[in-house]
Design a protein around this motif. Sequence first.
Motif, short mmCIF file in Angstrom:
data_model
loop_
_atom_site.label_atom_id
_atom_site.label_comp_id
_atom_site.label_asym_id
_atom_site.label_seq_id
_atom_site.Cartn_x
_atom_site.Cartn_y
_atom_site.Cartn_z
N MET A 120 0.83 -1.20 0.00
CA MET A 120 0.00 0.00 0.00
C MET A 120 0.86 1.26 0.00
O MET A 120 0.57 2.22 -0.70
CB MET A 120 -0.93 -0.01 1.22
N ILE A 121 1.95 1.24 0.77
CA ILE A 121 2.83 2.40 0.83
C ILE A 121 3.55 2.62 -0.49
O ILE A 121 3.87 3.74 -0.88
CB ILE A 121 3.85 2.23 1.98
N ALA A 122 3.79 1.53 -1.22
CA ALA A 122 4.51 1.62 -2.49
C ALA A 122 3.69 2.25 -3.60
O ALA A 122 4.23 2.62 -4.65
CB ALA A 122 4.98 0.24 -2.92
N LYS A 123 2.37 2.37 -3.40
CA LYS A 123 1.54 3.00 -4.42
C LYS A 123 1.99 4.44 -4.65
O LYS A 123 2.29 5.18 -3.71
CB LYS A 123 0.06 2.98 -4.01
N GLU A 124 2.01 4.86 -5.91
CA GLU A 124 2.53 6.19 -6.25
C GLU A 124 1.76 7.30 -5.55
O GLU A 124 2.36 8.27 -5.07
CB GLU A 124 2.46 6.38 -7.77
N GLY A 139 1.81 15.34 4.80
CA GLY A 139 1.71 13.90 4.99
C GLY A 139 0.36 13.36 4.56
O GLY A 139 -0.32 13.94 3.72
N MET A 140 -0.06 12.25 5.17
CA MET A 140 -1.30 11.59 4.79
C MET A 140 -2.00 11.04 6.03
O MET A 140 -1.37 10.41 6.87
CB MET A 140 -1.00 10.46 3.80
N SER A 141 -3.29 11.27 6.10
CA SER A 141 -4.05 10.74 7.24
C SER A 141 -4.35 9.26 7.04
O SER A 141 -4.32 8.75 5.92
CB SER A 141 -5.37 11.51 7.40
N TYR A 142 -4.65 8.59 8.15
CA TYR A 142 -5.01 7.17 8.06
C TYR A 142 -6.29 7.01 7.23
O TYR A 142 -6.44 6.03 6.48
CB TYR A 142 -5.21 6.58 9.46
N THR A 143 -7.19 7.96 7.35
CA THR A 143 -8.44 7.90 6.58
C THR A 143 -8.15 7.83 5.09
O THR A 143 -8.67 6.96 4.38
CB THR A 143 -9.31 9.14 6.88
N GLU A 144 -7.29 8.73 4.61
CA GLU A 144 -6.93 8.71 3.19
C GLU A 144 -6.16 7.45 2.82
O GLU A 144 -6.32 6.91 1.72
CB GLU A 144 -6.08 9.93 2.85
N PHE A 145 -5.31 6.99 3.75
CA PHE A 145 -4.49 5.81 3.48
C PHE A 145 -5.36 4.58 3.19
O PHE A 145 -4.99 3.73 2.39
CB PHE A 145 -3.58 5.54 4.68
N THR A 146 -6.54 4.52 3.81
CA THR A 146 -7.41 3.35 3.61
C THR A 146 -8.22 3.44 2.33
O THR A 146 -8.89 2.48 1.95
CB THR A 146 -8.40 3.20 4.78
N TYR A 147 -8.17 4.59 1.63
CA TYR A 147 -9.05 4.78 0.48
C TYR A 147 -8.86 3.69 -0.57
O TYR A 147 -9.82 3.20 -1.14
CB TYR A 147 -8.82 6.15 -0.16
N GLN A 148 -7.62 3.30 -0.83
CA GLN A 148 -7.39 2.30 -1.88
C GLN A 148 -8.05 0.97 -1.53
O GLN A 148 -8.49 0.24 -2.41
CB GLN A 148 -5.90 2.11 -2.12
#
Length: 493
Positions: free
Chosen positions: A216-220, A231-240
């Motif tokens: 997931m972190i490797a996604k562009e 940075g990025m919130s956990y909420t956005e991180f789960t979008y994928q």
Amino acid sequence: MATAAMAAVASSRAFLRPHRLLLLPHTHPLRRRFSATAAPVSTAASAGVVDVLRERGLVEATTSEALAAARPGELKVYCGFDPTAESLHLGNLLGLVALSWFRRCGHTAVALVGGATGRVGDPSGKSAERPELDVAAVEANSDAIRSLVAQILSRVPEPAHHSQSGKNEQPLVNSAADSSARMGSFVILDNYDWWKDITLLDFLKEVGRFARVGTMIAKESVKKRLASEDGMSYTEFTYQLLQGYDFLHMFKNMGVNVQIGGSDQWGNITAGTELIRKILQVEGAHGLTFPLLLKSDGTKFGKTEDGAIWLSSKMLSPYKFYQYFFAVPDIDVIRFIKILTFLSLDEIQELEESMKKPGYVPNTVQKRLAEEVTRFVHGEEGLVEALKATEALRPGAQTQLDAQTIEGIADDVPSCSLAYDQVLNSPLVDLAVSTGLLASKSAVKRLIKQGGLYLNNIRIDSEDKLVEEGDIVDGKVLLLSAGKKNKMVVRIS
């Protein structure tokens, strides 16, 4: 579950086999807000939809070349649209065009409105987190977008053996059946219909444990945001994972086996194909991305100083929409015709060649582009409205102006309001300055000498011109023009 050996030969309809998955209830009723259904699709050989899209510059990448061999009716293809505003914008138009080409090649098109994911916000292509929308705004936006998408997808022109110009168009399906039998159907769904019944614990147990954080972190889209200042919130991180689960849900329950999107959606799309492979242990889920809509200089097409080019007539008039395409530079116009219209490649080639011939009238091809795209987005009525306003508001046009026509563009051009006694018998030179059309009296006089100042499309030849009662259209409004492009609507109160 299908075994690994079975998965190797499983068809795209393997989702019909029973799977035990807490998040995929078979009994949950799905509300289909809008749908259109065509007659059964012919199984005759057809031009592969991927080949058609590639020829027109609408393929960036695919997860499998198996898509190119798909026969009519074998694909159910979805594209997602999050309701972040009351309308879709020009960037979303590519998704609707691509869905339409799948329909024209006999496949089923699915437009998915993100009533759930729109509350989270897709980080793809964004430098900062999207502003949070309240529930009422998301629901209102979702309703508006469903209606807009239904209207646009219902206007997909049917494939034909002959184009409008009478030139032969290569048939998309070699069938003796009538044209309605060659078109796939379309359906519009809302992912809130299934997300509203899913708990966080369900999601973590049934989906989260199959996701690898490193992948997931490797996604562009994630890497760019993690490297940014905010940075990025956990909420956005789960979008994928949310978008990936949408694909899994529809694959299993509805037979949707292809997801399409812009090139910035590649990470989200592959997240879905991976979830399907890991959780359902079947093959047959595919992804396809198309290039982002860019101008030749690399900037986004559809962004202006005034903001986005909206597809809804409530947010941007058909006239203004038409004018945007009419102003496309020559260097971009042929590429945009290939990408955004359904004209045959033969006809597009003829248009391209016509631009190189002596006597070519400038903007002739742009006019065709503007007509085709406006008709698709706003319908025949919207195109007629745009053409009428364009002609009526052309400086020097013989068309009789009325207050309604002028008011129709008031939201698209600068305007002001003045009292009747401030206008009547006022020198036009003074009025052109006081309304802000031009900066100074000397600039106005210079323009008059050059033959570039117009009152209600009538050229003004005298610096001494006064506004007479007959100049005030229907006693309500004036239209001042400085050259072809700069206009000022003056409302009379």
